[in-house]
Design a protein around this motif. Structure first.
Motif, PDB file in Angstrom:
ATOM      1  N   LEU A 289      70.641  42.672  50.684  1.00 29.61           N
ATOM      2  CA  LEU A 289      70.889  44.064  50.279  1.00 29.61           C
ATOM      3  C   LEU A 289      72.387  44.364  50.451  1.00 29.61           C
ATOM      4  O   LEU A 289      72.792  45.152  51.302  1.00 29.61           O
ATOM      5  N   ASP A 290      73.200  43.682  49.659  1.00 27.28           N
ATOM      6  CA  ASP A 290      74.643  43.932  49.667  1.00 27.28           C
ATOM      7  C   ASP A 290      75.172  43.703  48.253  1.00 27.28           C
ATOM      8  O   ASP A 290      74.536  43.005  47.450  1.00 27.28           O
ATOM      9  N   ASP A 322      68.558  45.877  56.053  1.00 32.60           N
ATOM     10  CA  ASP A 322      68.921  46.708  57.199  1.00 32.60           C
ATOM     11  C   ASP A 322      69.409  48.051  56.664  1.00 32.60           C
ATOM     12  O   ASP A 322      70.436  48.107  55.985  1.00 32.60           O
ATOM     13  N   PRO A 323      68.656  49.116  56.967  1.00 32.71           N
ATOM     14  CA  PRO A 323      69.021  50.428  56.405  1.00 32.71           C
ATOM     15  C   PRO A 323      70.418  50.880  56.819  1.00 32.71           C
ATOM     16  O   PRO A 323      71.021  51.723  56.164  1.00 32.71           O
ATOM     17  N   ARG A 324      70.940  50.277  57.886  1.00 30.51           N
ATOM     18  CA  ARG A 324      72.269  50.704  58.340  1.00 30.51           C
ATOM     19  C   ARG A 324      73.398  50.126  57.483  1.00 30.51           C
ATOM     20  O   ARG A 324      74.557  50.443  57.672  1.00 30.51           O
ATOM     21  N   VAL A 329      66.890  50.195  49.089  1.00 27.95           N
ATOM     22  CA  VAL A 329      66.136  49.367  48.141  1.00 27.95           C
ATOM     23  C   VAL A 329      66.233  49.985  46.742  1.00 27.95           C
ATOM     24  O   VAL A 329      66.390  49.270  45.735  1.00 27.95           O
ATOM     25  N   ALA A 330      66.181  51.316  46.685  1.00 20.95           N
ATOM     26  CA  ALA A 330      66.287  51.995  45.382  1.00 20.95           C
ATOM     27  C   ALA A 330      67.632  51.702  44.720  1.00 20.95           C
ATOM     28  O   ALA A 330      67.704  51.522  43.494  1.00 20.95           O
ATOM     29  N   ASP A 331      68.701  51.625  45.515  1.00 20.97           N
ATOM     30  CA  ASP A 331      70.021  51.283  44.946  1.00 20.97           C
ATOM     31  C   ASP A 331      69.963  49.902  44.294  1.00 20.97           C
ATOM     32  O   ASP A 331      70.481  49.691  43.200  1.00 20.97           O
ATOM     33  N   VAL A 342      59.105  42.341  47.000  1.00 22.52           N
ATOM     34  CA  VAL A 342      58.831  42.172  48.437  1.00 22.52           C
ATOM     35  C   VAL A 342      60.098  42.538  49.213  1.00 22.52           C
ATOM     36  O   VAL A 342      61.185  42.088  48.859  1.00 22.52           O
ATOM     37  N   VAL A 343      59.937  43.329  50.253  1.00 20.77           N
ATOM     38  CA  VAL A 343      61.088  43.694  51.098  1.00 20.77           C
ATOM     39  C   VAL A 343      60.871  43.101  52.491  1.00 20.77           C
ATOM     40  O   VAL A 343      59.858  43.389  53.141  1.00 20.77           O
ATOM     41  N   ILE A 344      61.789  42.258  52.926  1.00 17.38           N
ATOM     42  CA  ILE A 344      61.683  41.676  54.276  1.00 17.38           C
ATOM     43  C   ILE A 344      62.819  42.263  55.127  1.00 17.38           C
ATOM     44  O   ILE A 344      63.994  42.006  54.862  1.00 17.38           O
ATOM     45  N   PRO A 345      62.465  43.048  56.114  1.00 15.10           N
ATOM     46  CA  PRO A 345      63.508  43.654  56.946  1.00 15.10           C
ATOM     47  C   PRO A 345      64.280  42.591  57.739  1.00 15.10           C
ATOM     48  O   PRO A 345      63.784  41.485  57.963  1.00 15.10           O
TER      49      PRO A 345
END
Ligand SMILES: Nc1ncnc2c1ncn2[C@@H]1O[C@H](COP(=O)(O)OP(=O)(O)OP(=O)(O)O)[C@@H](O)[C@H]1O
Ligand SMILES: [Mg+2]
Length: 388
Positions: A289-290, A322-324, A329-331, A342-345
């Motif tokens: 998520l970057d 990592d939400p921080r 995810v929407a972005d 699938v989202v793996i934290p």
């Protein structure tokens, strides 16, 4: 009577081709690029005057416009067609062309006689290949219900091996499954599963296992979960000489024997990964998520689209979330123009699992990380009919 189709806007190419075909020039049909583009490619799937062309020539002006995707579509719609590309190509173009099913190149710098010889050879080769594959079809194809799942990512360290090993362990609980590590230089499936193989990838692609399934099956390493594994060479120097063709042959062999073949890959689109993708029923796209990862994935999907190598079923896994980090995810979904499956934290249990060599799904099926991984296992199984 032979039939030829030229897809090109180049009058010069059409004239040259007519000269090369000589008395057969009357059997040459020509479509403009606009005609082919107009109906989104549906034209390709329909016969011309009740039959399909035996030889199709593309280019040179198609190059900028997704030639390879078009070529792959033609190859799939008209199996056995002799596909030729008008291009004085460099090695990279040549390789991409071959992968898209193009048989040979017609170099604009060559004479019409040279073109005639190339066309005749391609035609004969396509015909021979077609009759050979018709004879061998039942043996050559994968088992009817087998699934080839390629796990890939444009970036290193995104979690491919973590995802691939957990997916494979999860699938193995239901049906015979093998994981193959084609990260020839830095493969670490052996570490992730704490295996100490007697045989490695190089032992199964060279030597007797290549032609004997019994030998091949005796060369795979069994994990305590019941999963089977073919691990990447222990030392990079042992990987010398392993080609995409070796990988393709191995995957075909394994697909005859195991219900699920899971393939862990190095970052990006190496030759071996492309070879595996040609046989893939499923692609698991692992992305962080970057911004660089998301851009990398978009580029990767574009390239695969152009090469005609997008797997039938794609599963987009956002890993290490990592939400921080500033992105949601929407972005990611907005930037990618599609849903994340699938989202793996981000969670230290996965790092720990890697360090211990015990995939998380071997130690627990509870908690949000295990649930996310099990969600992927179920998604992949469901794609294969889920009846394993
Ligand atoms: N969701 C996560 N949370 C925390 N750590 C993670 C997560 N996913 C993977 N990791 C850790 O990140 C590291 C890299 O993961 P992994 O080896 O699976 O990536 P890879 O894409 O296979 O890397 P390479 O490109 O080098 O093959 C490992 O230590 C792994 O445990
Ligand atoms: Mg890896």
């Amino acid at each position: 009577m032979k039939s030829y189709l030229l897809i090109s806007d180049s009058d010069e190419t059409a004239e040259r081709l007519a000269t090369a075909l000589g008395s057969e020039a009357g059997q040459l049909e020509r479509w403009s690029l606009a005609e082919v583009a107009a109906d989104g490619g549906a034209l390709i799937t329909t016969p011309i005057r009740g039959r399909r062309p035996e030889t199709v020539i593309l280019g040179p002006d198609t190059l900028e416009q997704g030639t390879f995707a078009l070529a792959a579509q033609i190859d799939a719609s008209w199996p056995g067609v002799a596909l030729l590309l008008v291009s004085g190509a460099d090695a990279a173009t040549l390789r991409a062309a071959m992968r898209a099913g193009i048989r040979d190149l017609l170099d604009p710098a060559e004479s019409a006689e040279d073109w005639a010889a190339t066309i005749a050879t391609a035609h004969e080769a396509a015909r021979a290949h077609q009759s050979a594959s018709e004879e061998q079809a039942p043996e050559a194809s994968a088992g009817p219900s087998s699934q080839v799942v390629v796990v890939l990512s444009s970036k290193g360290g995104s979690g491919k091996t973590t995802v691939a090993t957990n997916l494979a362990v999860g699938l193995a609980a239901q049906a015979p499954t093998v994981i193959v590590d084609i990260d020839l230089e830095f493969g670490d499936v052996a570490n992730a599963l704490r295996l100490t193989p007697d045989r490695w990838l190089q032992d199964v692609v060279f030597g007797p296992a290549r032609n004997d399934t019994m030998v091949l099956k005796s060369f795979v390493t069994e994990h305590e979960s019941g999963l089977f594994a073919i691990c990447a060479p222990e030392r990079p120097e042992d990987a010398g000489g392993i080609t995409g063709e070796h990988v393709a042959h191995l995957v075909q062999q394994l697909a005859q024997e195991y219900r699920h073949v899971v393939i862990d890959t190095p970052p990006g689109l190496a030759e071996h990964t492309l070879a595996a993708l040609e046989l893939a029923s499923d692609g698991v796209l692992v992305c962080g998520l970057d911004v660089p990862s998301i851009r990398g994935l978009r580029k990767e999907l574009d390239i695969l689209g152009e090469l005609g190598l997008r797997p039938r079923r794609e599963h987009l896994v956002l890993n290490n979330v990592d939400p921080r980090g500033g992105l949601s995810v929407a972005d990611a979904e907005k930037a990618l123009g599609r849903d994340v499956d699938v989202v793996i934290p981000a969670h230290r249990s996965l790092r720990l699992a890697t360090n211990e060599g015990v995939p998380l799904l071997r130690s627990t099926r509870r908690g949000r990380i295990a649930k996310a991984l099990l969600g992927l296992v179920e998604r992949v199984r469901a794609g294969a009919g889920g009846a394993s």
